[in-house]
Design a protein around this motif. Sequence first.
Motif, PDB file in Angstrom:
ATOM      1  N   GLU A  94      -7.856  -0.907 -16.314  1.00  0.00           N
ATOM      2  CA  GLU A  94      -7.355  -1.426 -15.035  1.00  0.00           C
ATOM      3  C   GLU A  94      -6.348  -0.447 -14.429  1.00  0.00           C
ATOM      4  OE1 GLU A  94      -4.444  -4.763 -15.037  1.00  0.00           O
ATOM      5  OE2 GLU A  94      -5.985  -5.794 -13.873  1.00  0.00           O
ATOM      6  N   LEU A  95      -5.467   0.072 -15.289  1.00  0.00           N
ATOM      7  CA  LEU A  95      -4.473   1.043 -14.829  1.00  0.00           C
ATOM      8  C   LEU A  95      -5.167   2.265 -14.226  1.00  0.00           C
ATOM      9  CD1 LEU A  95      -1.513   2.084 -14.685  1.00  0.00           C
ATOM     10  CD2 LEU A  95      -1.853   2.995 -17.000  1.00  0.00           C
TER      11      LEU A  95
ATOM     12  N   ALA B 246       0.837  -1.204   0.000  1.00  0.00           N
ATOM     13  CA  ALA B 246       0.000   0.000   0.000  1.00  0.00           C
ATOM     14  C   ALA B 246       0.873   1.255   0.000  1.00  0.00           C
ATOM     15  CB  ALA B 246      -0.934  -0.007   1.212  1.00  0.00           C
ATOM     16  N   ALA B 247       1.926   1.256   0.821  1.00  0.00           N
ATOM     17  CA  ALA B 247       2.828   2.409   0.851  1.00  0.00           C
ATOM     18  C   ALA B 247       3.502   2.591  -0.510  1.00  0.00           C
ATOM     19  CB  ALA B 247       3.883   2.237   1.955  1.00  0.00           C
ATOM     20  N   ALA B 248       3.919   1.485  -1.108  1.00  0.00           N
ATOM     21  CA  ALA B 248       4.581   1.568  -2.417  1.00  0.00           C
ATOM     22  C   ALA B 248       3.616   2.111  -3.466  1.00  0.00           C
ATOM     23  CB  ALA B 248       5.098   0.189  -2.832  1.00  0.00           C
ATOM     24  N   LEU B 249       2.360   1.681  -3.388  1.00  0.00           N
ATOM     25  CA  LEU B 249       1.366   2.173  -4.350  1.00  0.00           C
ATOM     26  C   LEU B 249       1.152   3.676  -4.161  1.00  0.00           C
ATOM     27  CD1 LEU B 249      -0.670   1.564  -6.588  1.00  0.00           C
ATOM     28  CD2 LEU B 249      -2.355   1.049  -4.813  1.00  0.00           C
ATOM     29  N   VAL B 250       1.009   4.096  -2.903  1.00  0.00           N
ATOM     30  CA  VAL B 250       0.844   5.524  -2.615  1.00  0.00           C
ATOM     31  C   VAL B 250       2.042   6.313  -3.146  1.00  0.00           C
ATOM     32  CG1 VAL B 250       0.872   7.199  -0.717  1.00  0.00           C
ATOM     33  CG2 VAL B 250      -0.702   5.246  -0.644  1.00  0.00           C
TER      34      VAL B 250
ATOM     35  N   ALA C  77       4.268  -7.601 -10.309  1.00  0.00           N
ATOM     36  CA  ALA C  77       5.276  -8.655 -10.088  1.00  0.00           C
ATOM     37  C   ALA C  77       6.084  -8.377  -8.832  1.00  0.00           C
ATOM     38  CB  ALA C  77       6.185  -8.758 -11.308  1.00  0.00           C
ATOM     39  N   THR C  78       6.519  -7.132  -8.658  1.00  0.00           N
ATOM     40  CA  THR C  78       7.377  -6.780  -7.519  1.00  0.00           C
ATOM     41  C   THR C  78       6.698  -7.099  -6.192  1.00  0.00           C
ATOM     42  OG1 THR C  78       8.376  -5.000  -8.772  1.00  0.00           O
ATOM     43  CG2 THR C  78       8.593  -4.880  -6.385  1.00  0.00           C
ATOM     44  N   HIS C  79       5.386  -6.832  -6.120  1.00  0.00           N
ATOM     45  CA  HIS C  79       4.699  -7.009  -4.846  1.00  0.00           C
ATOM     46  C   HIS C  79       3.957  -8.334  -4.739  1.00  0.00           C
ATOM     47  CE1 HIS C  79       5.918  -3.207  -3.203  1.00  0.00           C
ATOM     48  NE2 HIS C  79       5.802  -2.737  -4.418  1.00  0.00           N
TER      49      HIS C  79
ATOM     50  N   ALA D 110       2.752  -1.213 -18.611  1.00  0.00           N
ATOM     51  CA  ALA D 110       4.002  -1.934 -18.317  1.00  0.00           C
ATOM     52  C   ALA D 110       4.464  -1.656 -16.890  1.00  0.00           C
ATOM     53  CB  ALA D 110       5.083  -1.545 -19.324  1.00  0.00           C
ATOM     54  N   ALA D 111       4.311  -0.419 -16.442  1.00  0.00           N
ATOM     55  CA  ALA D 111       4.716  -0.072 -15.069  1.00  0.00           C
ATOM     56  C   ALA D 111       3.821  -0.790 -14.062  1.00  0.00           C
ATOM     57  CB  ALA D 111       4.638   1.445 -14.876  1.00  0.00           C
ATOM     58  N   LEU D 112       2.542  -0.904 -14.378  1.00  0.00           N
ATOM     59  CA  LEU D 112       1.641  -1.648 -13.487  1.00  0.00           C
ATOM     60  C   LEU D 112       2.004  -3.133 -13.474  1.00  0.00           C
ATOM     61  CD1 LEU D 112      -0.773  -1.744 -11.579  1.00  0.00           C
ATOM     62  CD2 LEU D 112      -2.271  -1.923 -13.572  1.00  0.00           C
TER      63      LEU D 112
END
Length: 181
Positions: free
Chosen positions: A52-53, A14-18, A38-40, A31-33
């Motif tokens: 979706e983005l 959540a912090a990373a998304l914010v 993948a990262t999370h 692509a960034a999404l």
Amino acid sequence: MLFAHDTECALVAAAALVNTVGDPDGLPDVAALDAFFATHGWSGRHEHTDAELRQVRALRPRLRRIWYADTDEVVAIVNGLLRESHALPQLVRHDDEPYHVHAVPQDAPLATRMAVEAAMAMADLVRMGELSRLRHCDHPDCDNVLVDLSRNRSRRFCEAGCGNRAAVSAYRARRAAASHS
Ligand SMILES: [Zn+2]
Ligand SMILES: [Zn+2]
């Protein structure tokens, strides 16, 4: 471990998304999404579409408000997210993970699942009286938020390298002071 593993992962995500809000935006395109997904360690439905983005990007300011809110406001945001998403907590097991809680099905839209996972994790913080774990990066030039999961509440900087930047500035300041004395 302070909280359940799935709670800690959800708080970090959540912090990373914010923190993708900014200039430049951290989620500029599909692509960034995909990379964020993948990262999370997200799984389940992922459409790779602009729609979706847009939904994920629209969730960010709502989650960001949690870091600036008092307890009652956090509760209002969390309850709102859970209500809108028709959250129904269920213990599930998938991939190689042990049993953990999902409150919406894996085929619910990604933004809905991100909202609900964040809300469920925030609910844990509220119940445990640990909302002070939601902090802001100490670096003066940084607007990022963070979740302090350290045992002694010692975390000061976000994950964007601000700790290093602060250490370098402090070193330069000491050098400059030494050369003037
Ligand atoms: Zn899961
Ligand atoms: Zn920072």
